[in-house]
Design a protein around this motif. Structure first.
Motif, PDB file in Angstrom:
ATOM      1  N   GLU A 254       0.685  -0.851  -0.059  1.00 53.58           N
ATOM      2  CA  GLU A 254      -0.051   0.110  -0.238  1.00 53.58           C
ATOM      3  C   GLU A 254       0.825   1.209   0.573  1.00 53.58           C
ATOM      4  OE1 GLU A 254      -2.823  -0.212   3.393  1.00 53.58           O
ATOM      5  OE2 GLU A 254      -3.921  -1.556   2.509  1.00 53.58           O
ATOM      6  N   PHE A 255       1.939   0.511   0.560  1.00 51.86           N
ATOM      7  CA  PHE A 255       2.483   2.152   0.472  1.00 51.86           C
ATOM      8  C   PHE A 255       4.516   2.385   0.029  1.00 51.86           C
ATOM      9  CE2 PHE A 255       3.393   0.209   4.209  1.00 51.86           C
ATOM     10  CZ  PHE A 255       4.782   0.109   4.810  1.00 51.86           C
ATOM     11  N   TYR A 256       4.854   0.843  -0.980  1.00 55.73           N
ATOM     12  CA  TYR A 256       6.421   1.429  -0.559  1.00 55.73           C
ATOM     13  C   TYR A 256       6.073   0.271  -1.488  1.00 55.73           C
ATOM     14  CZ  TYR A 256      11.151   0.633   0.351  1.00 55.73           C
ATOM     15  OH  TYR A 256      12.528   0.883   0.091  1.00 55.73           O
ATOM     16  N   THR A 257       7.456   0.583  -2.473  1.00 49.77           N
ATOM     17  CA  THR A 257       8.104   0.484  -3.727  1.00 49.77           C
ATOM     18  C   THR A 257       9.020  -0.578  -4.028  1.00 49.77           C
ATOM     19  OG1 THR A 257       6.255   1.127  -5.387  1.00 49.77           O
ATOM     20  CG2 THR A 257       8.602   0.077  -6.623  1.00 49.77           C
ATOM     21  N   CYS A 284       0.614   6.800  -5.507  1.00 49.76           N
ATOM     22  CA  CYS A 284       2.046   7.872  -5.739  1.00 49.76           C
ATOM     23  C   CYS A 284       2.485   6.624  -3.228  1.00 49.76           C
ATOM     24  CB  CYS A 284       2.062   8.477  -4.697  1.00 49.76           C
ATOM     25  SG  CYS A 284       1.420   9.631  -4.098  1.00 49.76           S
ATOM     26  N   GLY A 285       1.418   5.862  -3.082  1.00 53.29           N
ATOM     27  CA  GLY A 285       1.932   5.993  -2.021  1.00 53.29           C
ATOM     28  C   GLY A 285       2.969   6.499  -0.710  1.00 53.29           C
ATOM     29  N   SER A 286       4.203   6.358  -0.720  1.00 51.95           N
ATOM     30  CA  SER A 286       4.494   7.651   0.312  1.00 51.95           C
ATOM     31  C   SER A 286       5.911   7.992  -0.207  1.00 51.95           C
ATOM     32  CB  SER A 286       5.641   5.826   1.048  1.00 51.95           C
ATOM     33  OG  SER A 286       6.838   5.001  -0.109  1.00 51.95           O
ATOM     34  N   GLY A 287       5.968   8.080  -1.687  1.00 53.81           N
ATOM     35  CA  GLY A 287       6.482   8.899  -2.912  1.00 53.81           C
ATOM     36  C   GLY A 287       7.828   8.750  -3.106  1.00 53.81           C
ATOM     37  N   GLU A 309      -3.061   9.691  -3.955  1.00 53.96           N
ATOM     38  CA  GLU A 309      -2.857   8.575  -2.980  1.00 53.96           C
ATOM     39  C   GLU A 309      -4.251   8.355  -2.365  1.00 53.96           C
ATOM     40  OE1 GLU A 309      -1.978   5.001  -1.524  1.00 53.96           O
ATOM     41  OE2 GLU A 309      -1.204   5.763  -2.173  1.00 53.96           O
ATOM     42  N   LEU A 310      -4.641   7.587  -2.084  1.00 50.87           N
ATOM     43  CA  LEU A 310      -5.802   6.711  -1.565  1.00 50.87           C
ATOM     44  C   LEU A 310      -5.685   6.608  -0.168  1.00 50.87           C
ATOM     45  CD1 LEU A 310      -9.116   6.146  -2.029  1.00 50.87           C
ATOM     46  CD2 LEU A 310      -8.204   4.121  -1.756  1.00 50.87           C
ATOM     47  N   ASN A 311      -4.928   6.105   0.545  1.00 52.74           N
ATOM     48  CA  ASN A 311      -4.350   5.647   1.633  1.00 52.74           C
ATOM     49  C   ASN A 311      -4.747   7.032   2.583  1.00 52.74           C
ATOM     50  OD1 ASN A 311      -3.064   4.951   4.607  1.00 52.74           O
ATOM     51  ND2 ASN A 311      -3.939   3.976   4.015  1.00 52.74           N
ATOM     52  N   ARG A 312      -5.378   7.722   3.831  1.00 57.11           N
ATOM     53  CA  ARG A 312      -4.764   8.916   4.819  1.00 57.11           C
ATOM     54  C   ARG A 312      -3.512   9.085   4.941  1.00 57.11           C
ATOM     55  NH1 ARG A 312      -7.104  14.148   3.745  1.00 57.11           N
ATOM     56  NH2 ARG A 312      -6.021  15.127   5.484  1.00 57.11           N
ATOM     57  N   LEU A 317       2.521  10.054   4.296  1.00 55.51           N
ATOM     58  CA  LEU A 317       3.765   9.618   4.914  1.00 55.51           C
ATOM     59  C   LEU A 317       3.971  10.330   3.410  1.00 55.51           C
ATOM     60  CD1 LEU A 317       5.666   8.235   6.155  1.00 55.51           C
ATOM     61  CD2 LEU A 317       4.619   5.830   4.463  1.00 55.51           C
ATOM     62  N   ALA A 318       3.638  10.991   2.431  1.00 55.64           N
ATOM     63  CA  ALA A 318       3.837  10.708   1.071  1.00 55.64           C
ATOM     64  C   ALA A 318       4.569  13.067   1.056  1.00 55.64           C
ATOM     65  CB  ALA A 318       3.019  10.259  -0.125  1.00 55.64           C
TER      66      ALA A 318
END
Length: 573
Positions: A254-257, A284-287, A309-312, A317-318
């Motif tokens: 959800e937040f990291y590639t 974009c997750g965490s950007g 990003e959907l998740n608040r 974090l991004a």
């Protein structure tokens, strides 16, 4: 405005120019740093990472990884904001021989200085902190021994309690930006740091001790913000995000590639043109992926960063990640919404688009989307249970005519039929935007072991009559339970993409006619032959070996029989 304040603001601008000159000198010096110093720097970096993870351990036992992540990264971000503003303010006050942290907020002259600094700081940095709100000041307060006396009402004094201070400071940071261009980038930025959570402790004293311990440990770390080239803090932040992702299971996606995948995507969209003016990531997750593209792009061309990003929590974090990596608030635009249902940057067209969308996610596939310019032209919508192609369609709509797009997707998009097959055929046959298909190793993403691929799209292709296929699925290094792409593997992918040649068992340039003959199935083994012929078996030689073994067995049996006869015991066979 008084003469003193005008003079201060003038000195601010002069100081900024001098700092720029100083930074240029520092860059030149760093380019001539010896290999020995570089290796020492890497060792220091390793020690810093370990120190940060040790601090995280103090929170680990009390809550899940994705929860204590928010506290650790939030406090590091607060420390960064404090040190950044202190350095900026000290440069302004240098001519007066003052230090920002030493200004007395109860002294009228010092208050005037603080207000002048505030005006300059908000204009340049986009936010403000008072001397008493700096990270070091709060950490020191929490580190002091508590006053155990009681006031007139019999309540215990809590002179070292920092939780109320932190709550107020976080709100003040956000409020300091109201009415400015940076307001949207700071609003609700600290909302995930719930300092009243019972997970921090059973009572206020326990919560305060835990937070104070974390602040005190972080206060002793030098992130070397004065070194514009080192990016020690940015590296530490990325390291922590990666460590939290590795322990977060399915939630990690959800937040990291993973950084090595980010490097592949960022190099693909910049290797033929580093002078990109903007970059976009719709999930974009965490950007981190956007920041990786910024590193690969030319430093000479101003770059605007866009993301959704959907998740608040991940959206917050991004934004922190952007500010912490010294991306000016005017140079990034991160929005929080569902990209497919409510796109936030619809009016823009981008030079580079990178994405690692959630694999096979659900979406509404509402029939109303048939009249949406992003999807309507294809004639069919992606399935409700597999939004992969919907993300591709959305990104192609946002891609500039001379732009490049690289997206990570599950292998299924290469060969699944029905609506996805129809969309895939339209992309190749009617639009002719598909430039390359790259197969990645399995098990390189956190939370899933499925094999993945990278699709590269261009609207204006230099090679409109073919599509490049690269099979990099067998080129990786196994690290514990995770597969990793090493620099040599990444370089080989990028080299194959740039050279666009046939390489046995690795890459193949397929004509559009070949793809059509395969009914627009893009499964990589149809184009890159990785078949390894098995070694021929010499049956006559094997028969002779078996005959010799039979002789050996017979001789051994005779010896055992003789031993048994001498010992006057029965044969065991």
């Amino acid at each position: 405005m008084g003469k003193w304040r005008k003079g201060l603001l003038y000195r601010t601008k002069v100081s900024c120019k001098l700092n720029l000159a100083h930074s240029t000198t520092a860059i030149i010096f760093n380019r001539f740093t010896t290999n020995l110093i570089q290796s020492m720097s890497e060792e220091q970096r390793r020690q810093l990472r370990q120190q940060l993870w040790n601090i995280a351990d103090s929170l680990r036992g009390k809550m899940h990884a994705d929860e204590f992540r928010d506290y650790m990264l939030g406090f590091i971000f607060y420390k960064y904001l404090s040190e950044k503003i202190e350095r900026f303010a000290n440069a302004i006050l240098e001519a007066d021989g003052r230090q920002f942290a030493s200004l007395d907020e109860s002294n009228a002259d010092d208050v005037q200085m603080i207000e002048a600094v505030k005006e300059a700081t908000i204009e340049e940095l986009g936010y403000f902190l008072r001397p008493s709100e700096l990270f070091h000041a709060v950490a020191q307060k929490g580190n002091h021994k508590a006053d155990t006396s009681k006031d007139a009402e019999g309540e215990e004094n809590k002179s070292n309690f920092v939780i109320p201070d932190l709550t107020r400071i976080f709100k003040n940071i956000e409020q300091s930006t109201q009415g400015t261009e940076s307001a949207d980038d700071f609003v609700n930025l600290f909302e995930d740091l719930d300092l009243s959570s019972s997970k921090l402790g059973n009572n206020e004293k326990a919560k305060n001790k835990l937070i104070t311990d974390v602040l005190n440990h972080l206060d002793q770390i030098d992130f070397q913000l004065q070194d514009s080239e080192a990016d020690v803090l940015g590296d530490a932040y990325e390291y922590l995000i990666g460590e939290f992702a590795s322990g977060a299971g399915k939630k990690a996606g959800e937040f990291y590639t993973p950084q090595e995948v980010s490097k592949v995507l960022s190099k693909l969209v910049t290797c033929q043109n580093k002078n990109i003016r903007n970059v976009y990531d719709p999930t974009c997750g965490s950007g981190s992926l956007l920041l990786r593209v910024k590193k690969e792009a030319s430093k000479e061309t101003p770059l605007k960063i866009y993301g959704q990003e959907l998740n608040r929590t991940t959206y917050n974090l991004a934004r922190m990640n952007m500010i912490l990596h010294d991306v000016h608030y005017a140079d990034f635009d991160i929005r929080q919404e569902d990209t497919l249902e409510h796109p936030q940057h619809r009016e823009h067209r981008f030079d580079a688009i990178v994405a690692n969308p959630p694999f096979s996610a659900n979406w509404s596939a509402n029939p109303l989307f048939n009249s949406d310019d992003r999807f309507g032209v294809y004639g069919k919508l992606a399935p409700t249970t597999k939004a992969d192609m919907a993300f591709v369609q959305h990104m192609i709509y946002q891609l500039a005519e001379d732009g490049v797009m690289a997206v990570v997707l599950p292998h299924g998009v290469l060969f699944r039929g029905s609506a996805e097959g129809h969309i895939r055929q339209y992309l190749i046959e009617q639009m002719n935007y598909l430039d390359a298909v790259i197969g990645l190793p399995a098990n390189i993403f956190y939370g899933t072991s499925i094999p993945t691929c990278v699709l590269v799209f261009k609207k204006c292709r230099k090679n409109p009559d073919d599509v490049l296929f690269i099979d990099a699925s067998q080129h990786f290094e196994k690290v514990k339970t995770q597969n990793k792409l090493l620099p040599l593997h990444i370089d080989r992918i990028i080299s194959a993409y740039q050279n666009r040649t046939n390489e046995a068992k690795y890459s193949h340039v397929a004509s559009l006619a070949d793809i059509k003959a395969n009914d627009y199935n893009l499964n990589i083994p149809r184009y890159v032959d990785t078949f390894e012929e098995e070694e021929r078996v010499d049956l006559e030689g094997v028969a002779k070996e078996l005959e010799a073994l039979d002789g050996d067995i017979k001789a051994t049996d005779e010896k055992i029989a003789d031993f048994c006869k001498q010992l006057t015991i029965s044969l065991p066979f």
